[in-house]
Design a protein around this motif. Structure first.
Motif, PDB file in Angstrom:
ATOM      1  N   GLN A  48      27.671  77.394 123.227  1.00  0.00           N
ATOM      2  CA  GLN A  48      28.883  76.657 123.584  1.00  0.00           C
ATOM      3  C   GLN A  48      29.126  75.478 122.631  1.00  0.00           C
ATOM      4  O   GLN A  48      30.257  75.191 122.249  1.00  0.00           O
ATOM      5  CB  GLN A  48      28.778  76.165 125.036  1.00  0.00           C
ATOM      6  N   TRP A  49      28.012  74.785 122.266  1.00  0.00           N
ATOM      7  CA  TRP A  49      28.157  73.677 121.304  1.00  0.00           C
ATOM      8  C   TRP A  49      28.586  74.194 119.925  1.00  0.00           C
ATOM      9  O   TRP A  49      29.382  73.564 119.236  1.00  0.00           O
ATOM     10  CB  TRP A  49      26.850  72.899 121.187  1.00  0.00           C
ATOM     11  N   LYS A  50      28.057  75.364 119.563  1.00  0.00           N
ATOM     12  CA  LYS A  50      28.450  75.948 118.282  1.00  0.00           C
ATOM     13  C   LYS A  50      29.923  76.336 118.290  1.00  0.00           C
ATOM     14  O   LYS A  50      30.622  76.237 117.283  1.00  0.00           O
ATOM     15  CB  LYS A  50      27.580  77.167 117.969  1.00  0.00           C
ATOM     16  N   GLU A  51      30.386  76.800 119.440  1.00  0.00           N
ATOM     17  CA  GLU A  51      31.804  77.148 119.561  1.00  0.00           C
ATOM     18  C   GLU A  51      32.668  75.901 119.496  1.00  0.00           C
ATOM     19  O   GLU A  51      33.762  75.906 118.907  1.00  0.00           O
ATOM     20  CB  GLU A  51      32.033  77.879 120.886  1.00  0.00           C
ATOM     21  N   THR A  60      31.849  74.068 112.560  1.00  0.00           N
ATOM     22  CA  THR A  60      31.381  73.649 111.225  1.00  0.00           C
ATOM     23  C   THR A  60      29.968  73.085 111.260  1.00  0.00           C
ATOM     24  O   THR A  60      29.368  72.865 110.206  1.00  0.00           O
ATOM     25  CB  THR A  60      32.323  72.585 110.639  1.00  0.00           C
ATOM     26  N   LYS A  61      29.433  72.843 112.475  1.00  0.00           N
ATOM     27  CA  LYS A  61      28.083  72.300 112.612  1.00  0.00           C
ATOM     28  C   LYS A  61      27.110  73.357 113.181  1.00  0.00           C
ATOM     29  O   LYS A  61      26.046  73.000 113.682  1.00  0.00           O
ATOM     30  CB  LYS A  61      28.090  71.085 113.546  1.00  0.00           C
ATOM     31  N   SER A  62      27.469  74.615 113.086  1.00  0.00           N
ATOM     32  CA  SER A  62      26.670  75.685 113.707  1.00  0.00           C
ATOM     33  C   SER A  62      25.240  75.682 113.205  1.00  0.00           C
ATOM     34  O   SER A  62      24.275  75.749 113.985  1.00  0.00           O
ATOM     35  CB  SER A  62      27.314  77.049 113.431  1.00  0.00           C
ATOM     36  N   GLU A  63      25.039  75.618 111.907  1.00  0.00           N
ATOM     37  CA  GLU A  63      23.688  75.662 111.337  1.00  0.00           C
ATOM     38  C   GLU A  63      22.873  74.457 111.790  1.00  0.00           C
ATOM     39  O   GLU A  63      21.691  74.580 112.144  1.00  0.00           O
ATOM     40  CB  GLU A  63      23.793  75.685 109.809  1.00  0.00           C
ATOM     41  N   HIS A  64      23.498  73.294 111.792  1.00  0.00           N
ATOM     42  CA  HIS A  64      22.813  72.069 112.216  1.00  0.00           C
ATOM     43  C   HIS A  64      22.404  72.157 113.695  1.00  0.00           C
ATOM     44  O   HIS A  64      21.287  71.776 114.068  1.00  0.00           O
ATOM     45  CB  HIS A  64      23.729  70.865 111.994  1.00  0.00           C
ATOM     46  N   ILE A  65      23.322  72.670 114.527  1.00  0.00           N
ATOM     47  CA  ILE A  65      23.039  72.792 115.972  1.00  0.00           C
ATOM     48  C   ILE A  65      21.864  73.749 116.194  1.00  0.00           C
ATOM     49  O   ILE A  65      20.951  73.471 116.986  1.00  0.00           O
ATOM     50  CB  ILE A  65      24.293  73.293 116.713  1.00  0.00           C
ATOM     51  N   GLU A  66      21.871  74.839 115.465  1.00  0.00           N
ATOM     52  CA  GLU A  66      20.798  75.840 115.631  1.00  0.00           C
ATOM     53  C   GLU A  66      19.453  75.241 115.246  1.00  0.00           C
ATOM     54  O   GLU A  66      18.444  75.450 115.931  1.00  0.00           O
ATOM     55  CB  GLU A  66      21.099  77.060 114.766  1.00  0.00           C
ATOM     56  N   LYS A  67      19.403  74.470 114.185  1.00  0.00           N
ATOM     57  CA  LYS A  67      18.147  73.840 113.768  1.00  0.00           C
ATOM     58  C   LYS A  67      17.661  72.839 114.814  1.00  0.00           C
ATOM     59  O   LYS A  67      16.455  72.752 115.097  1.00  0.00           O
ATOM     60  CB  LYS A  67      18.334  73.129 112.420  1.00  0.00           C
ATOM     61  N   GLN A  68      18.586  72.101 115.402  1.00  0.00           N
ATOM     62  CA  GLN A  68      18.208  71.110 116.408  1.00  0.00           C
ATOM     63  C   GLN A  68      17.577  71.794 117.631  1.00  0.00           C
ATOM     64  O   GLN A  68      16.559  71.329 118.170  1.00  0.00           O
ATOM     65  CB  GLN A  68      19.437  70.283 116.830  1.00  0.00           C
ATOM     66  N   TYR A  69      18.175  72.889 118.062  1.00  0.00           N
ATOM     67  CA  TYR A  69      17.632  73.584 119.230  1.00  0.00           C
ATOM     68  C   TYR A  69      16.297  74.234 118.899  1.00  0.00           C
ATOM     69  O   TYR A  69      15.390  74.312 119.746  1.00  0.00           O
ATOM     70  CB  TYR A  69      18.631  74.633 119.752  1.00  0.00           C
ATOM     71  N   ARG A  70      16.085  74.710 117.708  1.00  0.00           N
ATOM     72  CA  ARG A  70      14.792  75.282 117.307  1.00  0.00           C
ATOM     73  C   ARG A  70      13.723  74.198 117.302  1.00  0.00           C
ATOM     74  O   ARG A  70      12.589  74.429 117.700  1.00  0.00           O
ATOM     75  CB  ARG A  70      14.911  75.931 115.926  1.00  0.00           C
TER      76      ARG A  70
END
Length: 1044
Positions: free
Chosen positions: A941-944, A948-958
């Protein structure tokens, strides 16, 4: 063969001058001037000679660049280099000249050959050549002489008009070589020697002035003799004139060969003996002949030079007697005439003295330096004459008027009877304060009495009479000739007539008593010939133009016709303003002004009549650009009226007074609106209160805004339209400020002597009310134009028709009513913008607060609707999402990043029409929103919400899940080495660190580059806006809605 008539003038002994007008030979020929410079850079030039040569060459190139004349330069030692302004440019030539150093041998041969080839190849027909050298050639003069003769012959054969001038440096220079070289052209050349510490600029200017001589050249054949023709311009006719000096024994068969361009024409000379005798011309011819004769004798070199000069001794003795006799005769003329002749007489005396000094020595040969010095003295006469001709050309009209005036005065000397004037008590006791001569003696000697005064001259000493300011008037009367002969007559360098002392700009002249003990301490640096009677005026009017030229330009040839129509009136105004001056001085100067008008009535009356009609009908014609000095204009009109003219224009005086007062006070003009508020006592408190109430209407529901798009702010927009204020009353009482200002204006009428000037014109005025400015509206209109209009503002106001005739009560009433209304409306408009801005900020904060707290997405959309990305309130909505636990934070964030809600466009951007404005926050902004509202949704949902911050969001959750993810750009305080492993491998080679000023300049450049990066107003650094097309079905949905 055509016949050419030549005027025969006797000079001295058996020698005569033949002078003739040169007919047109080839008017269509190309006479473009080309300049060629040869600069010696050999080892013998090392030291000050090469420095002087560099300075002279750079100066000459700069002068020719201004005239856009092509220049070719040869720099030579044992080898040479050629440069051209056409291929290299002037700047590059000057740069290379300034880098020249002395080294190597000296070979003239290759330069002479290259110069000849270049002239012939480019088909040049008019060449000005200058050699800068010490004349020390490795091959010697004997080797170069045939080469120079061949060069001259080929130039004659190719019909090239070329003059060769030489400037010699170093006391050991080869004067023989440089003298021969200066005679290798088809036209006469010159040779100047510049010793160590000599005046290079003088030598350069002397040569430069010769560059623009006429390109015509020729020779005269007389029996077995050949004479080179000296070609010059006749100053009176402006046509070319030829002259030769020859012996009467060779006057048999004479023929002339004249060259112009590619054409040659031959004439048979027929002589006519001249009966006219002019002292100045006789001295000029004698000295020119002597200098030419001496230079011709020195042409063949130092060998036997003293012996050849001794053969001229009888001629020099007779020439000296002739020169002294002519100078004695000239002493009967005026001091000005003598000052024109004396410099040439002194130059002749110097030449004869140098000649005698050298011929009295031992041996048959002169030393090299002696030849150079004698050549320099002889050339100085020619150069002095060339400079005089140049100055006369620049001041042609004034010079010939001076000559005519001198002739008129000489004719009047001793012929004017003054016996009938002795009974006139008004002038019988007048005398010159310096010489003590009375008025009658002065008239009989061709002299006149003058008023004396002090002026402040401008820096550029222009001929514009308005450029000077008369600072004071003296009570001392001095004769014109006494002034010229005293230390009061100061002049600039480079003038034909030189005074005893040099003029220094900006320095206050010393007390006149220092120049003559009979004078007062009042400083004097200008004079005005007076009208005392008709006999005296005849001399004065012939002197007044020289006096006016001196007054403006410290040059008796600096006269222009405007000075005669202005400066006497400026002086009259100052005498009337001065305290303690005898009334007779004021009367004398007034008589001068009156007589000038009478003598020029036909011209002045027509000019004044046209100017007065325009002055009355068009206010723009009264501005300083058309009438620089209102007081002078007032004085001119009053004098014309006293002479019996222009009586029908008497009403113009009030317009002149109005303009003069306006100019005085408009120098410190105030802000127009502030001035009107003070003068009219305008208060806008009640209007501003009503404006605030009309603008501050309650807002509609934000949910309603979203659901019914048409009511977006139209109702409020109507409330913003306020009714224009209209003032229609009269001004019953002047405000205290207006009353005080009116007092200042009335006081100026007295302190500026305007009142007295009007009284001289027969108009009695004690206040401006006497001129017709009576009503309060008239007074206020006048004060507004005095204190609120600079000259530029008034010009624009006149063009727009936004001024009033202050002498018309009705016009002034309308003008004041419009001004009052306009001032109030401008005040309201300015405050309206301020109130709207404050309301906008207030409303933006309210909407952002509602946007943060609401749980109704439609209401949130209504809050956001109409906002622009570049608007300063956009960040209020961004900041609202940074708070913790914002309701529906993800959905609200999507409204900002996507620019719409359910296909309805919320965020406006005028630059991209109907497209959605996509907002991309910077890393820090996103991180704060996400950190404070993390629980609002899942990673997807945050990526949606922030695509433009999809990659950053994914790294944060990992990372939150415990997985190691290296930072893409680790900071220095990151300790874990795993973050740095890949970075070290990819590390680029560091750029070398700039040091000192280089580093400072680099840092400064980077800062400037960063500032130049375009960023929308209100948008934060590193935030990017992307645009996506809106859904087609929603196009035009919010067209009727006003963006926030």
């Amino acid at each position: 063969m055509e016949v050419l008539q030549a005027e025969l003038i006797h000079i001295v002994s058996e020698f005569v001058s033949l002078r003739f007008q040169i007919p047109a030979i080839d008017e269509s020929s190309d006479q473009e001037l080309h300049a060629i410079f040869a600069i010696d850079k050999s080892g013998s030039m090392n030291g000050y000679p090469i420095e002087d040569a560099r300075g002279a060459a750079s100066s000459l190139v700069s002068k020719f660049r201004k005239m856009d004349i092509p220049v070719t330069i040869y720099t030579f030692s044992h080898v040479f280099e050629e440069m051209s302004s056409i291929t290299s440019g002037y700047d590059e030539m000057i740069r290379k000249i300034e880098q020249l150093k002395g080294s190597g041998g000296t070979e003239f041969k290759n330069v002479i050959l290259a110069m000849k080839e270049h002239i012939l190849k480019e088909n040049m027909k008019n060449v000005f050549c200058v050699w800068l050298s010490d004349g020390d050639d490795d091959d010697g003069l004997a080797f170069l002489t045939p080469l120079m003769e061949e060069f001259k012959a080929q130039m004659e054969e190719a019909k090239v008009s070329i003059a060769v001038h030489c400037i010699g440096f170093d006391e050991y220079h080869n004067a023989d070589l440089l003298t021969r070289l200066s005679n290798s052209g088809t036209r006469p050349g010159t040779f100047q020697y510049v010793p160590d510490g000599g005046r290079i600029p003088v030598a350069v200017n002397n040569v430069y002035n010769l560059a623009f001589e006429l390109s015509i050249w020729g020779k005269v054949y007389a029996e077995d003799q050949l004479y080179q023709i000296l070609v010059q311009e006749n100053l009176s006719t402006g046509k070319p004139e030829g002259m030769i000096y020859m012996s009467e024994n060779h006057l048999g068969e004479c023929s002339a060969e004249l060259h112009q361009g590619s054409r040659v024409k031959n004439f048979q000379i027929e002589t006519i003996r001249s009966d006219e005798f002019n002292l100045k011309e006789a001295i000029d011819l004698l000295l020119s002949f002597l200098s030419t004769k001496v230079l011709k004798t020195l042409e063949t070199g130092t060998a036997g030079s003293r012996l050849r000069l001794r053969e001229m001794e009888n001629l020099i003795d007779e020439a000296e007697r002739r020169l002294n006799d002519l100078y004695t005769q000239s002493q009967f003329f005026s001091p000005l005439w003598m000052m024109q002749i004396t410099p040439f007489y002194n130059a002749g005396v110097e030449l004869i003295g140098k000649f005698r000094e050298l011929t009295e020595g031992d041996g048959n040969d002169l030393e090299n330096l002696d030849v150079a010095n004698l050549s320099a003295v002889a050339n100085a006469i020619q150069l002095k004459k060339n400079l005089e001709v140049k100055i006369i050309k620049e001041n042609k009209d004034a010079y010939f008027e001076f000559q005519l005036a001198e002739a008129n005065i000489n004719k009047a000397k001793g012929t004017v009877s003054t016996e009938h004037l002795r009974d006139k008590k008004r002038i019988s006791n007048l005398e010159c304060k310096i010489s003590g001569s009375n008025i009658f003696d002065l008239i009989s000697k061709g002299d006149c009495l003058c008023a004396t005064f002090c002026v402040q001259r401008p820096q550029n000493l222009s001929r514009d009479p308005y450029g000077i300011a008369v600072t004071g008037v003296s009570a001392d009367l001095i004769s014109f000739d006494s002034f010229i002969e005293s230390d009061l007559f100061t002049t600039k360098a480079g003038q034909i007539i030189q005074g005893r002392t040099g003029y220094r700009h900006g320095e206050m002249p010393p007390p006149a008593s220092q120049a003559c003990e009979n004078l007062s301490d009042f400083p004097i640096n200008a004079l005005m010939p007076l009208y005392l009677c008709e006999e005296h005026w005849y001399i004065s009017k012939n002197r007044i133009k020289s006096a006016l030229g001196f007054t403006t330009q410290v040059d008796v040839f600096g006269y222009s016709p405007e000075q005669l129509a202005i400066i006497p009136y400026m002086l009259l105004i100052k005498t009337r303003e001065s305290d303690g001056l005898p009334r007779e001085i004021i009367g004398f100067i007034k008589e001068v002004c009156l007589q000038i008008y009478i003598d020029n009535r036909e011209t002045y009356f027509e000019a004044f009549s046209k100017l007065l009609l325009l002055y009355i009908s068009d206010p723009a014609s009264r501005l300083p650009e058309n009438i620089p000095n209102s007081k002078v204009f007032l004085c001119q009109i009053s004098i014309a009226m006293e002479a019996g003219d222009l009586a029908e224009y008497k009403d113009i005086f009030k317009l002149i007074v109005e303009e003069e007062i306006r100019r005085e006070f408009s120098r410190n003009a105030k802000n127009f609106s502030e001035l009107c508020k003070e003068l009219l006592e305008i208060s806008t408190e009640s209007q501003l209160k009503a404006l605030g109430e009309s603008l501050n209407k309650p807002n509609a529901s934000y949910a309603e805004i979203y659901s019914s798009f048409a009511r977006d702010f139209k109702e409020k927009g109507k409330a913003m339209e306020i009714e224009k204020f209209n003032f229609s009353d009269r001004i019953e009482v002047l405000s205290p400020f207006a009353d005080e200002s009116w007092g200042k204006v009335n006081a100026f009428l007295h302190t500026s002597n305007l009142k007295s000037e009007l009284s001289y014109a027969g108009i009695d005025v004690n206040s401006l009310e006497d001129l017709g400015i009576i009503t309060n509206e008239q007074k206020l209109a006048f004060l507004i134009e005095c204190f609120g209009h600079t000259d530029e503002i008034r010009k624009v106001s006149i063009e727009k028709g936004e001024i009033a005739n202050v002498f018309s009560p009705d016009e002034c009433l309308v003008f004041i009513q419009k001004t009052y209304s306009g001032t109030v409306n401008r005040e309201l408009a300015a405050n309206k913008s301020k109130i709207l801005y404050e309301l906008q900020i207030k409303e933006g904060k309210e909407r952002a607060e509602t946007f943060k707290n609401t749980v109704d997405l439609e209401e949130a959309a209504g809050c956001l609707y109409g906002i622009c990305q570049g608007h300063h309130t956009f960040n209020l909505f961004v900041d609202a999402l940074k708070h913790k636990n914002v309701p529906l934070a993800l959905e609200k964030a999507k409204m900002l990043t996507h620019g719409h809600y359910q296909g309805v466009k919320l965020v406006m951007d005028k630059n991209y029409g109907d497209g959605y404005a996509l907002w991309t926050p910077n890393k820090k902004t996103f991180h704060k929103i996400w950190k404070n509202n993390m629980e609002s949704g899942t990673m997807e949902q945050w990526k949606e919400a922030f695509p433009t911050k999809s990659e950053h969001i994914e790294k944060q959750y990992r990372r939150m899940a415990g997985e190691f993810v290296p930072y893409s750009k680790p900071k220095k305080n990151v300790v874990d080495p795993r973050h740095w492993e890949m970075k070290n491998k990819e590390q680029k080679v560091p750029r070398p660190k700039a040091v000192g000023n280089k580093r400072k300049n680099l840092v400064k450049k980077r800062k400037i580059d960063n500032r130049k990066k375009k960023r929308a107003p209100g948008r934060r650094a590193h935030e990017r806006v992307e645009y996506a097309p809106a859904q087609p079905q929603n196009k035009g949905l919010f067209d009727r809605c006003r963006p926030f």
